[in-house]
Every structure is written in C-alpha cells, then in structure tokens.
Design an enzyme around this catalytic site. Structure first.
Site, short mmCIF file in Angstrom:
data_model
loop_
_atom_site.label_atom_id
_atom_site.label_comp_id
_atom_site.label_asym_id
_atom_site.label_seq_id
_atom_site.Cartn_x
_atom_site.Cartn_y
_atom_site.Cartn_z
N GLN A 1 0.82 -1.22 0.00
CA GLN A 1 0.00 0.00 0.00
C GLN A 1 0.85 1.27 0.00
O GLN A 1 0.34 2.35 -0.27
CB GLN A 1 -0.93 0.03 1.22
N LEU B 1 -7.79 1.74 2.88
CA LEU B 1 -7.12 3.00 2.56
C LEU B 1 -6.76 3.08 1.07
O LEU B 1 -6.59 4.16 0.53
CB LEU B 1 -5.84 3.14 3.39
N HIS C 1 -3.51 -8.25 1.50
CA HIS C 1 -2.77 -7.23 0.74
C HIS C 1 -1.41 -7.75 0.27
O HIS C 1 -1.01 -7.47 -0.86
CB HIS C 1 -2.54 -5.98 1.60
ZN ZN Z 1 -6.69 -2.35 2.71
#
Ligand code: ZN
Length: 178
Positions: free
Chosen positions: A51, A108, A153
């Site tokens: 991320q 996010l 993720h």
């Molecule tokens: Zn996430």
C-alpha cells in the site's frame, strides 16, 4: 520518520504477490517506522507494505480492543484500552477458526467504498518481528479481521474480491480503514 504516499486502485502493485523480506537492515527499520507513521496519519488500523508501493511481505496493525464497543447504544464510555501495535514480517496464517463472522470493512487503497466481508473469527499466525526473530500470535474478533485484510494485501487480494456486497458509505458511516 517520513509519511509515505498510500497508493490506491488501479495501482498494479496492489494486485501483485509481495516478496518475503530477507534483509533486516536499516532500510527495513526506516520503512517500518514510516509505515507506522503513515497508518496513524491516515488514520487507519492497519497497513501493508504494497500500500506504500513496496512489494514486500510486511504489515503493521494498531488497534485497541475497546474500539469495538464504540457504536453500541447505551454503552458507558469506558476508558479505551491502550492501543496495541503489531509489526509482522512474512506473516502466515497457521490455523483459522471454522467459525466465520460478517463485518463491514473499508480500505485505505480503495477510497469511497466499503463492503461486507466474511472472515474467520479467530486465527493463529506466525511470522517474524522487525529484527527477524520468529513470532507467533493468536488473535480473534476485529483484530483477526484486520490481520486477514492485511495478509490479503501482501497476496494481492483486496476486500472487494471477497465482499458479499460493496457500497459507497454515507457521510456519517465511518468504518475502520486498513
Ligand atoms: Zn486495505
């Protein structure tokens, strides 16, 4: 410490399987500290290295168990438990409960969307700490959900892949983002 930019869809790194961490050097320590700061600033309760555009198997989670009671009507405002910070490298799910629970998640990296996702209620995890030492962890409830979201993720999986349904949240509908 530096805030890192959180990448969002359709950034391809979010769809790639991240590589295991093998070097526990100064750069890794900086990355971990930056990720913690970035997660807190977002604010979020978890963050995975992809991320912040780093294709490595590293997650940070910070959560207070008392957060769960917040929306309950009539609940007395109790002093929140101190938040617990977890740093886990090359995380693996060793065991997952048969019991599944439904909950609403946001991410996010997918702004403006939340979804209802079924997750294992409890997990046993193993991985390495920030210095490369083996660590084991047992988690349940919302914390187990956050870990499943973050471990997804590092495998290039997003909550929208697993969600039964997704929707745009109302302005007053706030979910923990991870
Ligand atoms: Zn996430």
């Amino acid at each position: 410490m530096t805030l890192r930019t959180i990448v969002t869809l359709p950034e391809p790194i979010l769809r790639r399987k991240a590589k295991p961490v093998t070097k526990f050097d100064k750069n890794l320590q900086t990355l971990i500290d930056d990720m913690i700061e970035t997660m807190r600033d977002a604010p979020g309760v978890g963050l995975a290295a992809p991320q912040v555009n780093v294709p490595e198997q590293l997650i940070v989670v910070e959560y207070s168990e008392e957060d769960e009671d917040e929306g309950i009507e009539g609940a007395e405002k109790i002093t929140p438990a101190p938040k617990k910070l977890f740093v886990m490298i090359n995380p693996e799910i060793v065991k997952a409960s048969d019991e599944m629970v439904m909950g609403v998640e946001g991410c996010l990296s997918i702004p403006g969307l939340v979804g209802e996702v079924e997750r294992h209620q409890a997990l046993q995890l193993k991985g390495l700490n920030r210095h490369g030492k083996p660590m084991k962890l047992k988690v349940d409830g919302w914390l187990a959900r956050i870990f499943q979201h973050e471990i997804d993720h590092v495998n290039g999986v997003l909550f929208t892949d697993r969600a039964k349904r997704v929707w745009k949240p109302e302005p007053d509908e706030e979910e923990d983002r991870v």
